[in-house]
Every structure is written in C-alpha cells, then in structure tokens.
Design a protein around this motif. Structure first.
Motif, PDB file in Angstrom:
ATOM      1  N   GLU B  49      16.307  20.097  11.860  1.00 42.18           N
ATOM      2  CA  GLU B  49      15.746  20.837  10.725  1.00 42.18           C
ATOM      3  C   GLU B  49      14.239  20.929  10.845  1.00 42.18           C
ATOM      4  OE1 GLU B  49      17.705  19.547   6.694  1.00 42.18           O
ATOM      5  OE2 GLU B  49      18.043  18.001   8.217  1.00 42.18           O
ATOM      6  N   LEU B  50      13.708  21.912  10.176  1.00 39.57           N
ATOM      7  CA  LEU B  50      12.259  22.094  10.145  1.00 39.57           C
ATOM      8  C   LEU B  50      11.686  21.326   8.954  1.00 39.57           C
ATOM      9  CD1 LEU B  50       9.663  23.618  11.107  1.00 39.57           C
ATOM     10  CD2 LEU B  50      10.267  25.378   9.439  1.00 39.57           C
ATOM     11  N   MET B  51      10.612  20.559   9.208  1.00 43.26           N
ATOM     12  CA  MET B  51       9.919  19.889   8.115  1.00 43.26           C
ATOM     13  C   MET B  51       8.508  20.454   8.025  1.00 43.26           C
ATOM     14  SD  MET B  51      10.987  15.897   8.466  1.00 43.26           S
ATOM     15  CE  MET B  51      10.839  15.299   6.794  1.00 43.26           C
ATOM     16  N   ALA B  66       4.634  34.364  13.270  1.00 36.87           N
ATOM     17  CA  ALA B  66       5.289  33.835  14.463  1.00 36.87           C
ATOM     18  C   ALA B  66       6.799  33.687  14.318  1.00 36.87           C
ATOM     19  CB  ALA B  66       4.688  32.466  14.816  1.00 36.87           C
ATOM     20  N   CYS B  67       7.292  33.556  13.113  1.00 40.50           N
ATOM     21  CA  CYS B  67       8.714  33.257  12.935  1.00 40.50           C
ATOM     22  C   CYS B  67       9.590  34.454  13.289  1.00 40.50           C
ATOM     23  CB  CYS B  67       8.990  32.826  11.509  1.00 40.50           C
ATOM     24  SG  CYS B  67      10.756  32.586  11.210  1.00 40.50           S
ATOM     25  N   PRO B  68      10.407  34.317  14.329  1.00 44.57           N
ATOM     26  CA  PRO B  68      11.245  35.442  14.749  1.00 44.57           C
ATOM     27  C   PRO B  68      12.330  35.765  13.716  1.00 44.57           C
ATOM     28  CG  PRO B  68      11.674  33.507  16.124  1.00 44.57           C
ATOM     29  CD  PRO B  68      10.590  33.130  15.189  1.00 44.57           C
ATOM     30  N   ALA B  71      11.685  33.838   8.421  1.00 46.04           N
ATOM     31  CA  ALA B  71      12.043  32.850   7.411  1.00 46.04           C
ATOM     32  C   ALA B  71      10.854  32.378   6.584  1.00 46.04           C
ATOM     33  CB  ALA B  71      12.709  31.645   8.081  1.00 46.04           C
ATOM     34  N   ILE B  72       9.644  32.682   7.032  1.00 46.41           N
ATOM     35  CA  ILE B  72       8.472  32.165   6.328  1.00 46.41           C
ATOM     36  C   ILE B  72       7.760  33.303   5.597  1.00 46.41           C
ATOM     37  CG2 ILE B  72       6.373  30.783   6.548  1.00 46.41           C
ATOM     38  CD1 ILE B  72       7.357  29.833   9.238  1.00 46.41           C
ATOM     39  N   THR B  73       7.466  33.071   4.328  1.00 48.90           N
ATOM     40  CA  THR B  73       6.708  34.056   3.569  1.00 48.90           C
ATOM     41  C   THR B  73       5.556  33.353   2.870  1.00 48.90           C
ATOM     42  OG1 THR B  73       8.275  33.713   1.789  1.00 48.90           O
ATOM     43  CG2 THR B  73       8.568  35.708   3.101  1.00 48.90           C
ATOM     44  N   LEU B  85      17.568  31.290   6.473  1.00 52.05           N
ATOM     45  CA  LEU B  85      17.207  32.091   7.643  1.00 52.05           C
ATOM     46  C   LEU B  85      16.756  31.226   8.823  1.00 52.05           C
ATOM     47  CD1 LEU B  85      15.294  35.064   5.940  1.00 52.05           C
ATOM     48  CD2 LEU B  85      17.655  35.026   6.788  1.00 52.05           C
ATOM     49  N   CYS B  86      16.125  30.116   8.507  1.00 51.41           N
ATOM     50  CA  CYS B  86      15.544  29.265   9.565  1.00 51.41           C
ATOM     51  C   CYS B  86      16.629  28.624  10.416  1.00 51.41           C
ATOM     52  CB  CYS B  86      14.682  28.180   8.935  1.00 51.41           C
ATOM     53  SG  CYS B  86      14.178  26.908  10.106  1.00 51.41           S
ATOM     54  N   ASP B  87      16.500  28.759  11.745  1.00 52.84           N
ATOM     55  CA  ASP B  87      17.456  28.090  12.612  1.00 52.84           C
ATOM     56  C   ASP B  87      16.779  27.005  13.453  1.00 52.84           C
ATOM     57  OD1 ASP B  87      15.996  29.556  14.317  1.00 52.84           O
ATOM     58  OD2 ASP B  87      17.673  30.656  15.217  1.00 52.84           O
ATOM     59  N   ALA B  88      15.638  26.552  12.951  1.00 51.80           N
ATOM     60  CA  ALA B  88      14.913  25.459  13.610  1.00 51.80           C
ATOM     61  C   ALA B  88      14.586  25.769  15.071  1.00 51.80           C
ATOM     62  CB  ALA B  88      15.698  24.149  13.492  1.00 51.80           C
ATOM     63  N   CYS B  89      14.176  26.992  15.321  1.00 54.07           N
ATOM     64  CA  CYS B  89      13.880  27.369  16.704  1.00 54.07           C
ATOM     65  C   CYS B  89      12.580  26.730  17.206  1.00 54.07           C
ATOM     66  CB  CYS B  89      13.801  28.879  16.844  1.00 54.07           C
ATOM     67  SG  CYS B  89      12.301  29.563  16.097  1.00 54.07           S
ATOM     68  N   GLY B  90      11.686  26.355  16.287  1.00 53.76           N
ATOM     69  CA  GLY B  90      10.473  25.642  16.688  1.00 53.76           C
ATOM     70  C   GLY B  90       9.281  26.532  17.006  1.00 53.76           C
ATOM     71  N   GLU B  91       9.438  27.848  16.908  1.00 57.69           N
ATOM     72  CA  GLU B  91       8.313  28.755  17.194  1.00 57.69           C
ATOM     73  C   GLU B  91       7.100  28.408  16.334  1.00 57.69           C
ATOM     74  OE1 GLU B  91       7.395  31.129  19.284  1.00 57.69           O
ATOM     75  OE2 GLU B  91       9.221  30.646  20.417  1.00 57.69           O
ATOM     76  N   CYS B  92       7.354  28.229  15.046  1.00 58.67           N
ATOM     77  CA  CYS B  92       6.236  27.969  14.134  1.00 58.67           C
ATOM     78  C   CYS B  92       5.565  26.628  14.450  1.00 58.67           C
ATOM     79  CB  CYS B  92       6.705  27.997  12.684  1.00 58.67           C
ATOM     80  SG  CYS B  92       8.039  26.841  12.364  1.00 58.67           S
ATOM     81  N   VAL B  93       6.310  25.698  15.016  1.00 59.37           N
ATOM     82  CA  VAL B  93       5.729  24.397  15.337  1.00 59.37           C
ATOM     83  C   VAL B  93       4.654  24.556  16.401  1.00 59.37           C
ATOM     84  CG1 VAL B  93       6.204  22.066  16.177  1.00 59.37           C
ATOM     85  CG2 VAL B  93       7.868  23.226  14.726  1.00 59.37           C
TER      86      VAL B  93
HETATM   87  S1  SF4 Z   1      11.682  26.912  13.048  1.00 62.12           S
HETATM   88 FE1  SF4 Z   1      11.860  28.980  13.872  1.00 62.12          FE
HETATM   89  S2  SF4 Z   1      13.172  30.000  12.400  1.00 62.12           S
HETATM   90 FE2  SF4 Z   1      12.486  28.161  11.405  1.00 62.12          FE
HETATM   91  S3  SF4 Z   1      10.689  28.786  10.272  1.00 62.12           S
HETATM   92 FE3  SF4 Z   1       9.968  28.036  12.236  1.00 62.12          FE
HETATM   93  S4  SF4 Z   1       9.850  29.822  13.507  1.00 62.12           S
HETATM   94 FE4  SF4 Z   1      11.095  30.387  11.740  1.00 62.12          FE
END
Ligand code: SF4
Ligand code: SF4
Lengths: 848, 303
Positions: B49-51, B66-68, B71-73, B85-93
């Motif tokens: 999960e994203l924290m 950055a979020c593909p 999911a972020i507004t 919407l978030c699938d924890a892809c980690g892009e935003c990290v």
């Molecule tokens: S983890 Fe991926 S899907 Fe989730 S908010 Fe970050 S960029 Fe978007």
C-alpha cells in the motif's frame, strides 16, 4: 583454577561492598551546597595567570627558552591567587572563580585582543553563553594582548617555513579552512603567538602519572639533581652535541623548577588552611582544615599516606598540568580507580575511612574538576568539542595477566556520576568480556539516568593490542587511558605528537574534477583523467589512489616542516618530563623529542577524515552511473557543480543510493576498500622522526564542520560546504535506518580499529530502550557483541527533549527519528501534535 | 522450499520487546482480523500500500502529474489519494523529493528474509536472542511461515511466533515443532464483543490457543488492554480463567492501548474509529495484574 575464574574473582567486588557503595550519599549537605554555588556562579574570564606569565617573560629575557618557560610556570604557581572555599575538602584551583576561564595571551594575542575589542568571550558555540569579565581585568587583558601583539615573533616561523618549502598554492590552501590539510599549527586566521597556536607543548597532552603520585615529586627532583651532578662532575662526557647537552641541562633544571613550583603551590594551600583553621570557630570544620593543611604539606612532594592525600595529590598534579598547558588544557585525569584504590583499601582495612567518606571526597574532587571552563577561541570553535577541557577519567581494564582491574573505586565513580549529575568529566570504561556484568549494567543505568553518552565503552583488548603490535611489552602496553578528543595515552610516556588531517572528502572532490579544485579555480592535484569517461569502478579507485598518493606525500612534508619548526622553536615542558622521569631524565629530552621509552610514544598521528563520505560517494557513482545507468557521470558532475540546484530529483536518487551504516555489503565493501587503501597509503610514509608507521586518527567530535566547508557538493547527495559525517565511523546523518546492529555491522566488517583513534560509534536511543532491567541486559549484550566484532569505542546517547522539540519545528531534518513507546516504534514527526507534546513532556521529566 | 514467498511490511532488527534477548522481528503483512485499536494498520491488508507522510509534504504537487492512474488530486489542504485507483505502483514515491510517499509491504522470498536475519547472528548468540515472526498475522501466510521457521532452525536461531491466533489450525500444527516460544494474543472471551471489535468471533482463536497450550511449547499470553472493549474486571477475569486452566505456566503481558499508530490511519487514507479512546489507567492495569496473579499467573505490564 582456570584463568576464567581467576579473572572473575579479581573483578567481582564483595557483595557487601557493592551494596554499601550503591547506598552511599554522594550529595551530602556539603556537596549540595558546593554544587549549588557552582550552578549559581557566572562564568568569568580569569586573567591573573596570564599577567604573571607576561611579567615573568619580561624578567627572563636573557635566559634560554626552556628555562624561561619553567620560570613563567613557577611564577604562576608561586603568586597566583589561591583560595579554600567554605566546606571544601579537596583544594587547588586553576582560576580564582567557581567557574573560571583561564586565558594565556602569549599563545594567541591577536585572538584575545579581538575578543577584548569585541567584548565577547564565548565559552560555547552558541551565542547564548558568553563569559563575563571584570572591567578592570578587561583593561589589563587588553593591555597584555597589545604588548604581545607588539612583541611577538615578527614572523610566524612555521607558516613561513611551510610557504618556503611547499609553495604558495599549497600554503594558501592550507589556510583556506583546511582545504586539504589541517595541521595543528596551521589554520585559518593564524595568530603569531609566542609559540604556535598549540602552546608550548608543541602538541601533545600531559597528565598526572600514578607512579609519580606514589613516589612524590621530591623523588623526581632528586633524580634530576643526581643527573645534573653527573653532568657537572669534572671529566664527565656530555651527551652528543653541545646543543644537545645544553638542552638536557636546561630540561633537568626545568624539571626541578617546575616540580618545586608545584610543591610551593601545595604548601601555600597548607599555610592558608592553617590560617583559616586558626580563625575557625566550628570545631568540625577546624579539624577538616587542619587535615587539609596536613595533606597539602605532604603531597604531591611526598608519597600520600592515605586516600585523602592521594586524591589531593592527584588534584594538585592535574591542576598543575592545566596551569602549565594553558593553551591546550586537555588534561586527562587518568585511571582514577587504579590510582586511588590501593590507598582506599588500606584505609578501609585500617578502619581509618568509611565508604561514605570516600565517596564524599571523590565527589568533592569531581566538583573541583568541573570548576574550570574552556574559553572557545575563534580557532578552536571549529575544531574542538565545544567548551570542554576533556578531563577524561578511565576505569577498569585488565592487567598484564589479563585479570580484570575493576575495583571498588570503579564502582564508586559510577555512583558519584549518577548522583552528582555533571556532564564532565567524561568517563571511559575499558570494557572486556570478563567484566562483571553487574558493573556494565550499572554503567548503562548511569548513562540512561544522565544521558550524554557518559560513560562510554572502550575495547580493552584492542587498546592494548595497538601497543603490542608496535612492540611495547605487555606490562607497559596495558597501562593506557583515554585522552583528549577520543585519543589515548600510554602512561609510560605517550606524547600524542602532532596530528595532521587529510581531508579525504576533498581529495575525492578533486579526483572527480581531474585534480582541479572548483572552489579556488586552481589545479591542485595531478591530472588523473576525465571521470565522465570512466566505465568501471576500478578506474575511479585508480584515479583516487593517485591523488591520495600525491596528497599523502605533501602531507608528510607538511608535517615534517611543521613539527621540526615547532620542536626547534618551542620550549620543553619540565612537568611532562617529570612524569616520565625514568626515561626522559637520562635522555635529556621530553617524549615530544623522542625521550620516551618507546618509539610509538612519539609517533605522529595522521587524521584520516571523511573516508566514510568517500565510500558513500563511490557507492552512489557505482550504483547510479555504472550499474543501473540511471544517470551519466557528466550529468552528475553538472548537478554537483550546480550544488544540486535544478537537480532535486537526481539529488534524491543520490541520497537513496546505498549508504554506509545499514549493513549493506554493496556500499560497505566499497567503504572497506577505500578505507583500507587510504590507511595503507597514509601509513606507507613513515614518521620522519621516529621511522614508525604513523597512527591514524579518524577524528570524532572535531573537524567535520571545518573540513566540510572546503568541499563541494558530493555524489552522496551532500550540499557544498555542509559538514562531513561526524564521529569517524558514523553514518550520514539519518541514513542509517536499519537500527543499531546494522550500524555496528557496517562499522566492524573490517577489523582495523587498533590502528585507529577517534573512531567512536555514537548511537542514539530513546529512553524506552533502557527502561527495564531486561532491556539494560540487552544493551549490555550489544556492547559485548560490538567488542567481539572488533569495535573500539561505543557510546549511547538518549534523545533529549530539546532534540524532540527541534524535530517538531523542522520535521524534514528529523524524519528518521524513531521514538519507542512500550515496544512500539513510531517516527516522531508523523505523530499528531498532542502526542508529540506528550513525548516531549515525558522526556523532559525523565531526564531531569 | 526456499522459493516460497510471502509479503512482509517490515523487518526490524535490534527488536527488544518481542522475546528474549536481541531479536530480529519479521512483520508479516495481511491479517484476517481488523481490530479497531490496531496500531499497525499497514499490517492488515496483504497487498502493498501507499503511505503518505503529510508532515513532510511540501505541497509541490509533482506527484499529481506523475501518477499514471490519476489517483492523486489537489485537495483543500494538500493532496488527496483515491485509494480505489491507486495500485501502489510507486511512481509517486520516486517523484517526491521530500520523502513524503512510501510503499509499505514487499514480497520477499525465504532467502531474502533469511539474508537479513542471519546478519545479527552474533547478537543473538551474545544476548540469548533470535528471530520473531509477527504481523499482521503469521498464520495468514502459513507456508511462508513454515519455510522460514525451518530455515531458522537449521541455522540454530531461537524462534518465536507472535500470533493473534486467528488462522487454520492445521497450518498452526505444522509450525509448532519449529517454535521455541509463542506469543499468543487473547483479547476477549465473549464471541460477540470480539466480533464487534475485531471483525471475527473467537472460536478459532480459542481452539488454536488450546492447541498451542497442550503442545508444551513455552507460551506467553498478550492481552491488549483497550478502553471500552476489555477494560472491565469481568473481561480480564475471564481471560485469567482461560489461561489458568489451559496454560498455568504462561506469563501474561498486559499491553495498554496507546494511540501512537493513529497517524498511520491517515497516511493510509483510513478512518480511525477509536479517536476518542484514552490510554487505560494505571490503577486499572494494576488491578488487572492482580487478577492474573490471583490465579497464580505471572503477569507483566508492558512499559
Ligand atoms: S503509487 Fe502509483 S498509483 Fe498509487 S498514487 Fe502513487 S503513482 Fe499513483
Ligand atoms: S510530490 Fe511529495 S511533497 Fe510534493 S505534493 Fe506530492 S507528496 Fe507532497
């Protein structure tokens, strides 16, 4: 009987004794009153000594330098104001104030003059705490400074010699805040003092010797006299050259003059005590004053007859060193438990002393030590541990038969620390595996209750090993103690010669720019290639080693010129030679000049600073540029040269690259490689005077701020000009996120500690980690493993309330601060404000 | 066997509250219960999960771009993450330069976990410590737990399992031979109350408790003391009864409820239902201890 049981028996003190020591009241009404007076006292600048020094200097113009120094010391001891305060048991002070700062103008006249003119005498790094000065004293001090500015050496001989020999470009760089080197004498804002910045010792620290306390100064005086008579006798062959003979003669004379001066100082206290006793109406105090008089009449001239006199003798010698060293007063107190225990045991057996009385006397001694403050001068503030005189106390250890030396005084020192609650003196425990676990637990409790990383643990085996490998026989090798800023001292005469620091982070900075220094726009080192074309980490290593070689040569030359100028131009200390009378008297030299028993005692130290930073930098390059190919070296260089401006993402990648301190072999292997190589390179250049391998010094508290100023942005994500990592083997602040065992593992993968000093592992904990007996035991186990893995020095700091408050204000800088509550860990900055508040409150309450 | 994988949200070294000596605690991610007081809400969900750490967020809004998944507004105060919407892809990290984003939870193989655990072998030896499996819920990933425990045994490490007791009994039975010490949570004996606050009744837990108790493996019982849930004399007395009958030699640890995990709910976009609850009073904790002791049980209050 196995050696194991032998060791245990000798180290474990009697149960009854332990109980009794744990229940002594150190803070008697007397000590509470004296401590209160200290707390209420305002720090004051003390000028009487410096004025006497100058006066003596004016009177002795025609005499040889060594003798002038001795006479200037004698004058202070004979004429400085002395006092015995109401209720005091142990007497003899450096200054006349309860909290006094001693200054010696002759050593740094310009600095003192600047202070007089600005009216600011700072004793800490912060602006909050400056020291008061009496207006009349200020006037005299200013006059004194003006005299010295006018009369001091028109040339700064060391600096001039360096300029002559090394050329302008290096010379400038040395002055530019330790660009590459940072020598003792050569710093920014060089003050052409009487003797180079480091005082008459020309480096090195003296300290009271147990042997001299036991025999008395008269014994030493007699030895020096006998040697002089040999020289005087007609027909005697004088040693070596005429100048050597002359120097020997005056050293012997200095020994006699200085020892006698210390005796005079003591006798003046005896007279004062008697005078006070005569007037005293309270019979108890009268008896005390009479005892003080008796003690001061006896020691340190003659052997102490009892515990009280032994403490008093130690006190006089310690103060004498403080008075003599003036500009470099980092005088260790030494192995207090070993010095005092025989007297203590004898008195206990005879029924002449109770443990309660012994504890109060020790507490009184502790308070006397704390009376002296350190005036932080401009030069010092960047280097030294702020405001401390480093009166280090060392406990425990083993003897040559590996028997544990922990004794009742070791236990009592812990009890004194716990109850008296003073941040100084710092106490170091020579830890080894056969130590009574109860003692270790008690020490950890002390640390928890008072914080401040006190006491710290040193690896006893390694400490001795470092002397054994240098050929010191075991009976002498075991007799060492902590000294200065995380250094050490061999009782039979270690000198701690000059230490010269190589700024390793700067060497890397220069390597990454093909020998060019972006900060000054000068080609500083040799051309070693354009790193943006490098494709393997070996190419980086090779270029870095070439630069390292080049600067190691320059460093040695720098050291040679500085050290020889220093020795040739500054006096020898009679007091120091007196401590090592057995060797220094026949040799006619102090240990600084090679008069000590072993060569290692005079070996120089090379400061190997910032090598941990280098490891992280090369790891980031290997990871991002070579392995992952996330960025080109050219791009990385651009970002560094822009000090990361506009390259925030890249900087973050660099920060997230593998970092030392996390038990990650990727970076630890690189760290070990550069660390080992730099050691080999630095040690392959023998000390020019002794031919010995120089000792390495990682420099713990000092230097990382100054050194950092000269260094540009680095691939580890660090900004230009910011401090390097501190503590010699500490990780990048906040980057060691895997806990204490991971940090210890990183720090001990390559066991090299016996070559080093200043490698302190500073660990931070929240108090909850130590709040039950079981957890204390776990911490004791941590110390054990640390030692077994070859760690040298570890200390535990407890988060302070202030630190937590700072974290509240600036979360980004404290994002990894973990607090623990009932086994639960949370990042402090993530907690809601009211919980943060709660933790701050509790921390304040607990630490007290 | 060692190719077995599991999801872990943290491996904590120098763990000193999870068994004897210095230990390494492997926290399993995923738990069949959902206790309202849980101080590690990131342990509940099996998936990563994203924290979001709002205290570090500089409101630069680069992550929004950055979020593909979109999911972020931008919300009224900082960012808003749509968890569906978030699938924890980690892009935003990797985009956030302020460390305000973190993915919690990682799939790891037995070898990977072992590689971390073995690093502190020296400390286990010198302190009488070892390794602890905790959670989340260990029994939720029984194969992974079994493979790890076997591996630790082979290496000679002392093993400890900290479990809520909820899980397949057969899976538990297979673990028992490889465990040196159990920490077993008992929360409440009334199935209805239990269900209301944890999402499940307690039959399975009690059955498993009996299973561990008869196995003879040393056992410590952990009782979270939560105001409004089990901070009553009756509830505690019931637990004392259970332990006294089944495991009279077990030590009982009372774990007073605390709110230090509260902020993590916000970081995960979850509601914190217990916001108003207080920490149990010292008097009550002492009374609870007295109850345990009156049944002949050793009892400690965690500090
Ligand atoms: S983890 Fe991926 S899907 Fe989730 S908010 Fe970050 S960029 Fe978007
Ligand atoms: S990128 Fe980071 S700092 Fe910027 S808004 Fe997103 S979470 Fe906050």
């Amino acid at each position: 009987m196995t050696s194991e049981t032998l060791t245990r028996e000798s180290g474990t003190i009697d149960k009854v004794a332990a109980e009794e020591i744990r229940s002594v009241v150190v803070m008697t009404d007397r000590l509470r009153k004296l401590k209160k007076e200290w707390e209420d006292a305002e720090p004051q600048v003390y000028v009487d000594d410096t004025l006497l020094f100058t006066q003596s200097w004016k009177e002795t113009e025609a005499l040889p330098l060594d003798l002038r120094w001795a006479k200037a010391f004698a004058k202070r001891m004979e004429e400085c104001p002395i006092q015995i305060r109401d209720g005091e048991l142990i007497v003899g002070s450096l200054t006349k104030f309860i909290r006094g700062n001693n200054v010696t103008v002759a050593m740094k006249p310009r600095e003192i003059l600047a202070m007089c003119e600005s009216g600011r005498f700072d004793r800490k790094l912060s602006d909050i705490s400056s020291t008061a000065i009496d207006p009349e004293d200020l006037r005299k001090l200013k006059e004194d400074s003006e005299y010295w500015v006018e009369h001091m050496n028109p040339v700064n001989y060391v600096n001039e010699a360096l300029r002559e020999e090394l050329g302008d470009s290096h010379f400038d760089l040395m002055f530019d805040r330790g660009m590459i080197f940072e020598g003792r004498a050569v710093r920014e804002n060089p003050d052409r003092g009487l003797f180079q910045g480091w005082g008459a010792f020309g480096g090195g620290v003296g300290q009271p010797s147990a042997d001299v306390i036991n025999r008395g100064l008269n014994f030493v005086i007699a030895r020096a006299q006998a040697e002089m008579e040999k020289m005087d006798a007609s027909g005697a062959k004088l040693p070596g050259s005429a100048s050597a003979a002359l120097r020997k003669y005056y050293l012997l004379k200095s020994i006699i003059v200085e020892c006698q001066a210390v005796i005079t100082f003591a006798k003046r206290h005896a007279a004062l005590a008697r005078e006070l006793a005569a007037k005293e109406t309270d019979p108890t105090r009268k008896t005390e004053l009479e005892k003080i008089a008796e003690a001061c009449d006896r020691v340190p001239a003659e052997p102490p007859r009892d515990y009280w006199e032994a403490v008093q003798s130690l006190r006089f010698l310690h103060v004498a060193f403080w008075k003599e060293s003036s500009d470099r007063p980092e005088v260790p107190v030494g192995r207090v438990d070993q010095i005092l225990n025989p007297y203590y045991q004898q008195d206990l057996e005879e029924g002449a002393l109770t443990r309660q009385q012994a504890a109060e006397l020790l507490g009184a001694f502790w308070l006397k030590i704390r009376e002296t403050e350190n005036l932080v001068t401009i030069k010092r503030e960047h280097r030294a541990a702020p405001g401390t005189l480093l009166p280090n106390v060392t406990l425990c250890g083993r003897d040559e038969n590996d028997r544990d030396l922990t004794n009742e005084i070791s236990w009592m020192v812990l009890e004194v620390m716990r109850q008296i609650k003073l941040s100084e003196p710092a106490v170091y425990i020579r830890y080894h595996e056969n130590m009574d676990e109860k003692f270790v637990l008690h020490a950890l409790e002390c640390n928890r209750d008072f914080g401040g990383g006190n006491p710290a643990f040193l690896n006893d085996g390694l400490g001795t090993e470092r002397y054994l490998v240098r050929g010191v026989p075991k009976y002498d090798a075991v007799n060492w103690n902590a000294s200065g800023c995380l250094g050490y001292h061999l009782d039979c005469g270690e000198h701690m010669a000059g230490s010269f620091n190589l700024n390793q982070a700067k060497v890397l900075d220069v390597t990454l720019h093909d020998g060019f220094d972006t900060r000054t726009g000068k080609q500083l080192g040799p051309h070693t290639g354009d790193v943006s074309r490098f494709t393997t980490i070996e190419q980086f290593y090779e270029a870095w080693e070439k630069q390292e070689d080049y600067f190691a040569d320059a460093l040695r030359k720098h050291y040679f010129i500085w050290w020889s100028s220093e020795i040739a131009n500054s006096p020898m200390s009679g007091l120091r030679a007196a401590m090592h009378y057995e060797d220094c008297i026949p040799a006619g030299l102090t240990s600084r000049e090679g008069g000590a028993r072993y060569k290692v005692c005079s070996a120089s130290w090379v400061g190997d600073k910032g090598i941990t930073d280098v490891g992280d930098c090369l790891a980031a390059i290997k990871y991002l540029v070579l392995d992952q190919k996330k960025v080109s070296m050219a791009e990385l260089l651009k970002a560094m040269d822009a000090n990361w401006e506009g390259y925030e993402d890249l900087r973050k990648m660099c920060l997230n690259a593998p970092k030392y301190g996390n038990d990650d072999d990727y970076v630890d292997d690189i760290y070990n490689h550069v660390s080992k190589r730099s050691q080999e390179i630095l040690q392959s250049r023998p000390d020019p005077f002794t031919g010995e391998k120089p000792l390495l010094f990682k420099g713990a508290a000092a230097g990382h701020v100054t050194h950092g100023k000269a260094v540009g942005a680095l691939p580890n994500g660090r900004f230009a000009g910011t401090p390097l990592y501190d503590g010699g083997i500490s990780a990048m602040p906040g980057a060691d996120t895997h806990g204490p065992t991971a940090l210890i593992n990183s720090a001990t993968k390559w066991s090299h500690a016996y070559e080093l000093a200043g490698v302190a592992l500073n660990m931070k904990f929240s108090k909850a980690v130590l709040n039950t007996p079981e957890k204390l035991k776990k911490m004791a186990a941590l110390v054990k493993t640390f030692n077994k893995r070859g760690g040298w020095h570890v200390q535990f700091n407890i988060h302070s309330a202030q630190e937590l408050m700072e974290a509240r204000k600036e979360p980004a800088a404290h994002k990894d601060l973990l607090v623990r509550v009932g086994g639960y860990s949370a990042y402090f900055v993530d907690l809601p404000p009211e919980l943060q508040e709660e933790i701050v409150e509790r921390t304040m309450h607990e630490v007290g | 066997m060692t190719s077995t994988k599991g999801t872990v949200f943290n491996i904590q070294r120098y763990s000193i509250d999870d068994g004897p000596g210095i230990r390494t605690t492997v926290f399993f991610k995923g738990c069949p219960l959902s206790c309202v007081w849980c101080s590690n809400p990131e342990s509940q969900n099996l998936a990563p999960e994203l924290m979001h750490r709002d205290s570090l967020c500089k409101r630069c809004f680069r992550c929004v771009e950055a979020c593909p998944a979109g999911a972020i507004t931008v919300g009224s105060d900082g960012i808003v993450i749509d968890r569906d919407l978030c699938d924890a892809c980690g892009e935003c990290v990797s985009t956030c330069t302020h460390d305000a984003m973190r993915i919690t939870g990682k799939e790891m193989s037995v070898d990977e976990v072992f590689d971390v655990v073995r690093r502190d072998a020296d400390y286990y030896r010198d302190s009488g410590g070892g390794v602890t499996l905790s959670g989340g819920e260990v029994l939720f990933q029984p194969e992974f737990a079994l493979a790890l425990l076997k591996r630790f045994r082979e290496a000679g490490f002392d093993t400890c399992v900290d479990s809520s007791g909820q899980g397949d009994t057969e899976g538990l039975r297979r673990l028992i031979p490889y465990v040196d010490l159990f920490y077993f949570d008992i929360k409440h004996l009334d199935p209805k109350v239990h269900r209301a606050e944890t999402g499940r009744t307690n039959e399975n837990i009690l059955r498993n408790f009996a299973e561990v108790a008869v196995s003879g493996v040393p056992l410590a019982v952990r009782v979270p003391v939560v105001p409004g849930f089990n901070d009553s004399v009756d509830a505690i007395a019931d637990i004392a009864e259970l332990v006294a009958v089944h495991a009279p030699r077990a030590t009982v640890h009372l774990l007073p409820y605390h709110r230090y995990g509260q902020q993590k709910y916000a970081m995960l976009g979850l509601d914190y239902e217990l916001a108003a609850a207080e920490t149990p009073s010292e008097e009550f904790l002492k009374a609870a201890r007295a109850i345990m002791e009156s049944r002949g049980l050793a009892c400690e209050i965690a500090v």
